[in-house]
Write a protein that holds these residues in place. Structure first.
Motif, PDB file in Angstrom:
ATOM      1  N   LYS A  60       2.592   3.871   0.300  1.00 10.94           N
ATOM      2  CA  LYS A  60       1.848   2.829   1.003  1.00 10.94           C
ATOM      3  C   LYS A  60       0.405   2.761   0.528  1.00 10.94           C
ATOM      4  O   LYS A  60      -0.117   1.682   0.249  1.00 10.94           O
ATOM      5  CB  LYS A  60       1.895   3.091   2.508  1.00 10.94           C
ATOM      6  CG  LYS A  60       1.126   2.100   3.336  1.00 10.94           C
ATOM      7  CD  LYS A  60       1.199   2.461   4.814  1.00 10.94           C
ATOM      8  CE  LYS A  60       0.339   1.533   5.649  1.00 10.94           C
ATOM      9  NZ  LYS A  60       0.389   1.873   7.069  1.00 10.94           N
ATOM     10  N   MET A  61      -0.244   3.915   0.422  1.00 13.79           N
ATOM     11  CA  MET A  61      -1.645   3.948  -0.006  1.00 13.79           C
ATOM     12  C   MET A  61      -1.822   3.417  -1.421  1.00 13.79           C
ATOM     13  O   MET A  61      -2.719   2.621  -1.685  1.00 13.79           O
ATOM     14  CB  MET A  61      -2.204   5.369   0.110  1.00 13.79           C
ATOM     15  CG  MET A  61      -2.447   5.785   1.538  1.00 13.79           C
ATOM     16  SD  MET A  61      -3.050   7.478   1.774  1.00 13.79           S
ATOM     17  CE  MET A  61      -3.931   7.856   0.310  1.00 13.79           C
ATOM     18  N   LEU A  62      -0.971   3.850  -2.337  1.00  9.44           N
ATOM     19  CA  LEU A  62      -1.079   3.408  -3.728  1.00  9.44           C
ATOM     20  C   LEU A  62      -0.833   1.906  -3.861  1.00  9.44           C
ATOM     21  O   LEU A  62      -1.526   1.217  -4.612  1.00  9.44           O
ATOM     22  CB  LEU A  62      -0.102   4.184  -4.607  1.00  9.44           C
ATOM     23  CG  LEU A  62      -0.422   5.663  -4.793  1.00  9.44           C
ATOM     24  CD1 LEU A  62       0.738   6.383  -5.478  1.00  9.44           C
ATOM     25  CD2 LEU A  62      -1.700   5.843  -5.583  1.00  9.44           C
ATOM     26  N   ILE A  63       0.154   1.410  -3.126  1.00 13.64           N
ATOM     27  CA  ILE A  63       0.469  -0.021  -3.176  1.00 13.64           C
ATOM     28  C   ILE A  63      -0.689  -0.831  -2.607  1.00 13.64           C
ATOM     29  O   ILE A  63      -1.149  -1.792  -3.226  1.00 13.64           O
ATOM     30  CB  ILE A  63       1.788  -0.312  -2.430  1.00 13.64           C
ATOM     31  CG1 ILE A  63       2.963   0.360  -3.151  1.00 13.64           C
ATOM     32  CG2 ILE A  63       2.014  -1.816  -2.302  1.00 13.64           C
ATOM     33  CD1 ILE A  63       4.236   0.427  -2.330  1.00 13.64           C
ATOM     34  N   GLN A  64      -1.183  -0.437  -1.435  1.00 15.71           N
ATOM     35  CA  GLN A  64      -2.277  -1.176  -0.803  1.00 15.71           C
ATOM     36  C   GLN A  64      -3.559  -1.121  -1.624  1.00 15.71           C
ATOM     37  O   GLN A  64      -4.382  -2.034  -1.558  1.00 15.71           O
ATOM     38  CB  GLN A  64      -2.527  -0.650   0.609  1.00 15.71           C
ATOM     39  CG  GLN A  64      -1.438  -1.042   1.579  1.00 15.71           C
ATOM     40  CD  GLN A  64      -1.659  -0.495   2.982  1.00 15.71           C
ATOM     41  OE1 GLN A  64      -2.397   0.470   3.184  1.00 15.71           O
ATOM     42  NE2 GLN A  64      -1.011  -1.105   3.951  1.00 15.71           N
ATOM     43  N   ASP A  65      -3.745  -0.052  -2.405  1.00 14.13           N
ATOM     44  CA  ASP A  65      -4.926   0.080  -3.264  1.00 14.13           C
ATOM     45  C   ASP A  65      -4.799  -0.721  -4.565  1.00 14.13           C
ATOM     46  O   ASP A  65      -5.689  -0.688  -5.405  1.00 14.13           O
ATOM     47  CB  ASP A  65      -5.183   1.550  -3.602  1.00 14.13           C
ATOM     48  CG  ASP A  65      -5.768   2.319  -2.437  1.00 14.13           C
ATOM     49  OD1 ASP A  65      -6.207   1.686  -1.454  1.00 14.13           O
ATOM     50  OD2 ASP A  65      -5.790   3.565  -2.513  1.00 14.13           O
ATOM     51  N   GLY A  66      -3.669  -1.405  -4.755  1.00 11.01           N
ATOM     52  CA  GLY A  66      -3.482  -2.228  -5.951  1.00 11.01           C
ATOM     53  C   GLY A  66      -3.206  -1.434  -7.208  1.00 11.01           C
ATOM     54  O   GLY A  66      -3.479  -1.907  -8.311  1.00 11.01           O
ATOM     55  N   GLN A  67      -2.622  -0.247  -7.067  1.00  7.79           N
ATOM     56  CA  GLN A  67      -2.358   0.601  -8.225  1.00  7.79           C
ATOM     57  C   GLN A  67      -0.956   0.438  -8.796  1.00  7.79           C
ATOM     58  O   GLN A  67      -0.614   1.061  -9.794  1.00  7.79           O
ATOM     59  CB  GLN A  67      -2.598   2.066  -7.857  1.00  7.79           C
ATOM     60  CG  GLN A  67      -4.036   2.345  -7.491  1.00  7.79           C
ATOM     61  CD  GLN A  67      -4.285   3.810  -7.248  1.00  7.79           C
ATOM     62  OE1 GLN A  67      -3.795   4.656  -7.987  1.00  7.79           O
ATOM     63  NE2 GLN A  67      -5.040   4.118  -6.212  1.00  7.79           N
ATOM     64  N   VAL A  68      -0.129  -0.407  -8.174  1.00 11.45           N
ATOM     65  CA  VAL A  68       1.258  -0.575  -8.606  1.00 11.45           C
ATOM     66  C   VAL A  68       1.448  -1.985  -9.158  1.00 11.45           C
ATOM     67  O   VAL A  68       1.020  -2.961  -8.549  1.00 11.45           O
ATOM     68  CB  VAL A  68       2.231  -0.339  -7.425  1.00 11.45           C
ATOM     69  CG1 VAL A  68       3.671  -0.526  -7.875  1.00 11.45           C
ATOM     70  CG2 VAL A  68       2.029   1.056  -6.835  1.00 11.45           C
ATOM     71  N   ARG A  69       2.090  -2.065 -10.301  1.00 11.84           N
ATOM     72  CA  ARG A  69       2.414  -3.362 -10.912  1.00 11.84           C
ATOM     73  C   ARG A  69       3.928  -3.522 -10.948  1.00 11.84           C
ATOM     74  O   ARG A  69       4.653  -2.582 -11.275  1.00 11.84           O
ATOM     75  CB  ARG A  69       1.890  -3.447 -12.340  1.00 11.84           C
ATOM     76  CG  ARG A  69       0.390  -3.524 -12.427  1.00 11.84           C
ATOM     77  CD  ARG A  69      -0.046  -3.674 -13.890  1.00 11.84           C
ATOM     78  NE  ARG A  69      -1.474  -3.806 -13.974  1.00 11.84           N
ATOM     79  CZ  ARG A  69      -2.113  -4.978 -14.001  1.00 11.84           C
ATOM     80  NH1 ARG A  69      -1.441  -6.092 -13.979  1.00 11.84           N
ATOM     81  NH2 ARG A  69      -3.429  -5.017 -14.066  1.00 11.84           N
ATOM     82  N   VAL A  70       4.373  -4.735 -10.640  1.00 12.76           N
ATOM     83  CA  VAL A  70       5.788  -5.082 -10.757  1.00 12.76           C
ATOM     84  C   VAL A  70       5.874  -6.286 -11.678  1.00 12.76           C
ATOM     85  O   VAL A  70       5.248  -7.311 -11.417  1.00 12.76           O
ATOM     86  CB  VAL A  70       6.409  -5.394  -9.377  1.00 12.76           C
ATOM     87  CG1 VAL A  70       7.848  -5.856  -9.540  1.00 12.76           C
ATOM     88  CG2 VAL A  70       6.334  -4.176  -8.464  1.00 12.76           C
TER      89      VAL A  70
END
Length: 78
Positions: A39-49
């Protein structure tokens, strides 16, 4: 002058269902150990799809989607 760019090959991750949520996928592939970390990584914009930054952990992923986090790069297969 020609510039060559080395593209990292994605690690294939097989899922048993037709789709999977983004946060669950990050746990499945071993990128994180808890849903809270995901959740933290996704909300911080660190994940790309598929090359786009996603900030919604409930995003539904399907076969063919490519996910990047840090130095990790995965592709969903069924």
């Amino acid at each position: 002058m020609e510039i060559k760019i080395k593209v990292k090959e994605a690690t294939a991750v097989k899922i048993a269902t037709p789709s999977i949520k983004l946060d669950g996928f990050l746990k499945l592939c071993g990128a994180v150990s808890t849903g809270g970390q995901a959740k933290m990584l996704i909300q911080d914009g660190q994940v790309r799809v598929n090359g786009e930054i996603l900030t919604k952990r409930g995003k539904t992923l399907v076969a063919g989607d490519k996910i990047a986090l840090g130095n990790g790069y995965w592709q969903i297969v069924t």
